[in-house]
Design a protein around this motif. Sequence first.
Motif, PDB file in Angstrom:
ATOM      1  N   GLU A  33     -19.552   0.337 -14.354  1.00 53.61           N
ATOM      2  CA  GLU A  33     -19.706   0.890 -15.702  1.00 53.61           C
ATOM      3  C   GLU A  33     -20.436  -0.105 -16.602  1.00 53.61           C
ATOM      4  N   ASP A  44     -23.903   0.794 -18.429  1.00 52.34           N
ATOM      5  CA  ASP A  44     -24.026   0.751 -19.885  1.00 52.34           C
ATOM      6  C   ASP A  44     -25.192  -0.143 -20.316  1.00 52.34           C
ATOM      7  N   LYS A  70     -20.349   9.438 -17.429  1.00 51.34           N
ATOM      8  CA  LYS A  70     -19.186   8.821 -16.794  1.00 51.34           C
ATOM      9  C   LYS A  70     -18.007   9.791 -16.708  1.00 51.34           C
ATOM     10  N   GLN A 128     -28.508   1.743 -19.646  1.00 51.56           N
ATOM     11  CA  GLN A 128     -28.733   2.841 -20.595  1.00 51.56           C
ATOM     12  C   GLN A 128     -29.139   2.304 -21.966  1.00 51.56           C
ATOM     13  N   LYS A 129     -28.587   1.169 -22.343  1.00 46.40           N
ATOM     14  CA  LYS A 129     -28.901   0.581 -23.639  1.00 46.40           C
ATOM     15  C   LYS A 129     -30.314   0.021 -23.694  1.00 46.40           C
TER      16      LYS A 129
END
Length: 473
Positions: A19, A23, A36, A26-27
């Motif tokens: 995760e 994250d 998720k 994606q950022k």
Amino acid sequence: MAKFVLAGRADCPYYAKAELVADYLQKNLPDFRIHKITQHPHVWEEWLKALCEKNKWSHKNSPIIWRELLDRGGKGLLLGGYNEFLEYAQLYYGVTSSMTTELMTMVAQENLGTHIEKELEEESQKGLIGPLQVWITSASSLACYNLIPILTSGEVFGKHTEISINLFDHKQAEEDLKILMKEAQDLASPILRSVSICTRAEEAFCQAQVIIVLDHSTDREVYSLEDCIRSRAPLCQLYGSLIEKNAHDSVRIIVGGKSFVNLKTALLMRYAPNFSRNIIAVALGVEGQAKATLARKLKTTPSCIKDVIIWGNISGNNYVDLRKAKIYRYESAVWGPPDYSRPVLSLIFDSEWVNRDFVITLKNLTATGRQFGGILAAHSVATTLKYWFHGSPPGEIVSLGVLSEGQFGIPEGIVFSMPVKFENGTWVVLTDLKDIEISEQIMTRMTSDLIQEKLVALGELINFQPYQSENLI
């Protein structure tokens, strides 16, 4: 665009590490998207098995990651687990993770806590949008048979409020309840979510939000009026304890029928004290009989007559008050707009009829229960419920049996029919009405029987002495 789905057990440390990488990607990458999914540890294996069978995948551990190919209708392409996802991130994006085992475990526990909180919130939301739980006692009665089509029409609770109807009665009525349940289902009402039957007392009123108490026929032989009165107490005590134990915190309880309505309401308040404010007695049936009797005399329709007040004992010694009664759309030499009304008493010139014939007619109807069958009982209950949920017509007086707090000189602590209005989901006694004082004789006549009924039912009085009065009104 690359869209990935990351799913795992809520307490899985490897899900936590994957995760973190997802994250980050994606950022920092405009074309990378991650969705998720977490599952509670208790259901993870079953959920994963069903997912793999559906997509013809082979995977047994947490997490599982797949890519959705948006240009192919969203079809999933399995990437694999934790290791495969990290390899993919390093190979294509040059990203790795340095999360320690201790941090992975800590984040995994936080994920589990968040997942449980989310589940609880979702359950709470389901409760808010779930169907309204409506329970009907003595459900094999004719009144219930006539009530169900009205409740399922959408006119009572609203066209967009789904309801679940629970039919409660004794075991001997089970076959009748099954027939009634099937007929209710056959209505195919868009607001009727479900219909169920209940013949086990301990299961009654489970999460009930509306309870409709109808007349109950006693199985044992009754030899006297006192026996008849006392027979009401055990059932009301049972209902009260079940309401306290099983009903929803916001339950509304409405008592209808044609026998001992005030008494049953008072007993329910005694045995379900936490809900006493939310227990009311239906008086609209008697009010309707009075309007119909007046309409026949005046040669008009009952719906044109408003603001008839029923005082006192709904199914016994009461006082039908016409001092505020008005008539609309009355055919006479004087006409006006639709909202123009005239006092009813100004149009009835036969005082003998008002003071004697009218009173005797209604007294006989109350005493015998004649013309108070299933249709009138059902309509009275349904209309009162509609007002309770949506408000009564503005400016209109409604009669309702409620617990007296000393208004109008009525003794405190007895259930007494009086003028009210419904607004904002509750009822308000109309104590500001002018010129409706009740004489001491009439008040004594009405309260004497109510007080005695309650004392006899509770075993504090042996003999019931009906109040005798020479004056009919």
